[in-house]
Design an enzyme around this catalytic site. Structure first.
Site, PDB file in Angstrom:
ATOM      1  N   ARG A  44       0.809  -1.125  -0.152  1.00  0.00           N
ATOM      2  CA  ARG A  44      -0.290  -0.407  -0.022  1.00  0.00           C
ATOM      3  C   ARG A  44       1.178   1.167   0.130  1.00  0.00           C
ATOM      4  O   ARG A  44       0.440   1.783  -0.581  1.00  0.00           O
ATOM      5  CB  ARG A  44      -0.976  -0.118   1.466  1.00  0.00           C
ATOM      6  CG  ARG A  44      -0.349  -0.329   2.961  1.00  0.00           C
ATOM      7  CD  ARG A  44      -1.139  -0.229   3.571  1.00  0.00           C
ATOM      8  NE  ARG A  44      -2.160  -1.011   3.891  1.00  0.00           N
ATOM      9  CZ  ARG A  44      -3.330  -1.066   3.355  1.00  0.00           C
ATOM     10  NH1 ARG A  44      -4.104  -0.247   2.643  1.00  0.00           N
ATOM     11  NH2 ARG A  44      -4.496  -2.564   3.289  1.00  0.00           N
ATOM     12  N   GLY A 147       2.750 -24.005   6.475  1.00  0.00           N
ATOM     13  CA  GLY A 147       3.840 -24.510   6.368  1.00  0.00           C
ATOM     14  C   GLY A 147       4.575 -24.782   7.080  1.00  0.00           C
ATOM     15  O   GLY A 147       4.959 -23.514   7.769  1.00  0.00           O
ATOM     16  N   ALA A 151      11.065 -16.970   5.571  1.00  0.00           N
ATOM     17  CA  ALA A 151      11.292 -16.136   4.588  1.00  0.00           C
ATOM     18  C   ALA A 151      12.140 -15.889   3.959  1.00  0.00           C
ATOM     19  O   ALA A 151      12.257 -16.123   2.759  1.00  0.00           O
ATOM     20  CB  ALA A 151      10.401 -14.163   4.745  1.00  0.00           C
ATOM     21  N   LYS A 202       0.565 -22.368  16.768  1.00  0.00           N
ATOM     22  CA  LYS A 202       1.412 -22.977  16.397  1.00  0.00           C
ATOM     23  C   LYS A 202       2.507 -21.761  16.918  1.00  0.00           C
ATOM     24  O   LYS A 202       3.887 -21.512  17.721  1.00  0.00           O
ATOM     25  CB  LYS A 202       2.677 -23.688  14.919  1.00  0.00           C
ATOM     26  CG  LYS A 202       2.173 -22.838  13.993  1.00  0.00           C
ATOM     27  CD  LYS A 202       3.769 -21.830  13.246  1.00  0.00           C
ATOM     28  CE  LYS A 202       2.973 -20.768  13.019  1.00  0.00           C
ATOM     29  NZ  LYS A 202       4.475 -19.669  12.727  1.00  0.00           N
ATOM     30  N   THR A 259       8.644 -22.916  14.249  1.00  0.00           N
ATOM     31  CA  THR A 259       9.019 -21.681  15.205  1.00  0.00           C
ATOM     32  C   THR A 259       9.120 -21.740  16.184  1.00  0.00           C
ATOM     33  O   THR A 259       9.721 -20.401  17.219  1.00  0.00           O
ATOM     34  CB  THR A 259       7.104 -21.480  14.946  1.00  0.00           C
ATOM     35  OG1 THR A 259       6.621 -21.873  13.787  1.00  0.00           O
ATOM     36  CG2 THR A 259       6.610 -20.148  15.342  1.00  0.00           C
ATOM     37  N   SER A 265      12.479 -17.472  14.337  1.00  0.00           N
ATOM     38  CA  SER A 265      11.000 -17.020  14.443  1.00  0.00           C
ATOM     39  C   SER A 265      10.719 -15.848  15.441  1.00  0.00           C
ATOM     40  O   SER A 265      11.684 -15.646  16.641  1.00  0.00           O
ATOM     41  CB  SER A 265      10.665 -18.106  14.831  1.00  0.00           C
ATOM     42  OG  SER A 265       9.569 -18.351  15.964  1.00  0.00           O
ATOM     43  N   ARG A 266      10.420 -14.926  14.794  1.00  0.00           N
ATOM     44  CA  ARG A 266       9.826 -13.825  15.696  1.00  0.00           C
ATOM     45  C   ARG A 266       8.768 -14.134  17.329  1.00  0.00           C
ATOM     46  O   ARG A 266       8.902 -13.502  18.291  1.00  0.00           O
ATOM     47  CB  ARG A 266       8.684 -12.752  15.298  1.00  0.00           C
ATOM     48  CG  ARG A 266       9.175 -12.662  13.919  1.00  0.00           C
ATOM     49  CD  ARG A 266       8.221 -11.774  12.584  1.00  0.00           C
ATOM     50  NE  ARG A 266       8.746 -11.330  12.001  1.00  0.00           N
ATOM     51  CZ  ARG A 266       7.487 -11.294  10.722  1.00  0.00           C
ATOM     52  NH1 ARG A 266       6.593 -10.978  10.713  1.00  0.00           N
ATOM     53  NH2 ARG A 266       7.930 -12.010   9.150  1.00  0.00           N
TER      54      ARG A 266
END
Length: 344
Positions: A44, A147, A151, A202, A259, A265-266
């Site tokens: 955006r 899954g 990234a 998860k 994760t 993993s954040r």
């Protein structure tokens, strides 16, 4: 067993638009373009998208992953929808409804809508496919992708595997054809509920495992929490009509293990920071990206209560996120629960 992906020659289908220019949306767009689809990446913010297009890279969220020639970054939503055969939405889950409402008047008959969001809708607890149907109706073929997918690894072309939940055979083949190949495996399923609840729950569980690791509780605790987290996810999936084998697959166990155990993993990093005494806002500020588990925790907890599903890990993590108990109290709460049979 999940169906094995079949080789396909449909990777060169018509153009596809990826809506959402965060790290995962960008990585999906890069992969789709590498596979041969003419790909539009929409975001955006006009200035940011123009910068990406000029640099041929999303330097903010996916640095080092250069855009293939068949990929275009743009901020014109109408053009992205108009010029595409299919759409793949990869916004945060809380922005899904707004995105769907924006594209609804632009949709063309038969246009496929895939979604790579992982989470439940805020305040309603609806699953992703339920939100899609609620906004655009049942006239369009839909799919959900989930899954174990970091990234960065997808963006640089490391092997990755996902499950695609869809019930329209033509759209399933087309989407699998776009994605499957070059180290990427796309498995098909018809189990929307199983795939989606795995992707949502998860993230909550990973915060819990991050807390345990941040408190130096050891490998035994980590393994036990992951195993019991999977049991909670399977109970909730069953209550929603999902299949146990789906939760044992990529969208459930696979994504859960990923994760919970890697600092990309954040959600895991959120747990680590909470264990250090950071507040949720302080941790989000440090992570600098959306942490889906923070928003998912109250929704998963409410959904479980409504369905009468016992999810003690989820309840404890949600209580930490809401500021009701400390991370140490959450661990003690879980550690002192009464004995029970494992399969109850």
């Amino acid at each position: 067993m999940e169906p094995q992906p079949q080789p396909t020659k449909e990777a060169a289908a018509g153009p596809i638009a990826v809506l959402g220019a965060g790290s995962f949306g960008t990585a999906l767009a890069v992969h789709l373009a590498r596979r041969g689809s003419e790909t539009f990446l929409w975001g955006r913010n006009a200035d940011k998208m123009a910068t990406m297009e000029a640099a041929r890279e999303n330097a903010q969220y996916l640095p080092g992953c250069h855009f293939p020639a068949r990929m275009t970054a743009l901020s014109d939503l109408a053009a992205a929808v108009r010029d595409s055969e299919d759409l793949l939405i990869s916004t945060p889950s809380y922005a899904l409804r707004e995105t769907l409402e924006s594209i609804k008047p632009l949709l063309k008959p038969g246009q496929g809508i895939a979604c790579a969001c992982k989470g439940l809708e805020p305040n309603t607890g609806r699953l992703v496919h339920e939100v899609i149907l609620d906004v655009v109706g049942a006239s369009y073929p839909i799919a959900v992708i989930s899954g174990p997918t970091f990234a960065k690894e997808l963006g640089i072309g490391l092997p990755t595997a996902v499950t695609i939940a869809a019930q329209d055979e033509v759209f399933t083949r087309r989407l699998v054809g776009r994605l499957h190949g070059d180290g990427f495996r796309a498995y098909s399923s018809e189990d929307f509920a199983g795939v989606e609840i795995g992707g949502a729950a998860k993230n909550v569980m990973a915060i819990g495992v991050g807390i345990a690791d941040g408190l130096n509780l050891g490998a035994n605790t980590r393994a036990g929490m992951i195993t019991r987290a999977l049991a909670e996810m399977m109970r909730l999936g069953k209550a929603l009509g999902g299949k146990p084998e789906t939760l044992m697959g990529l969208a459930g166990m696979g994504d859960l293990v990923l994760t919970c155990t890697d600092n990309q993993s954040r959600n895991r990093r959120m747990g680590l920071l909470l264990a250090q005494g950071k507040t949720v806002p302080e941790a989000i500020q440090e992570i600098q990206q959306v942490v889906e588990g923070v928003r998912a925790a109250p929704e998963v907890a409410r959904l479980a209560r409504r369905l009468g599903v016992e999810m003690p890990i989820t309840e404890a993590i949600n209580a930490v996120i809401q500021g009701e108990i400390t991370p140490v109290q959450a661990v003690m709460q879980l550690a002192t629960r009464p004995a029970r049979a494992e399969l109850e």
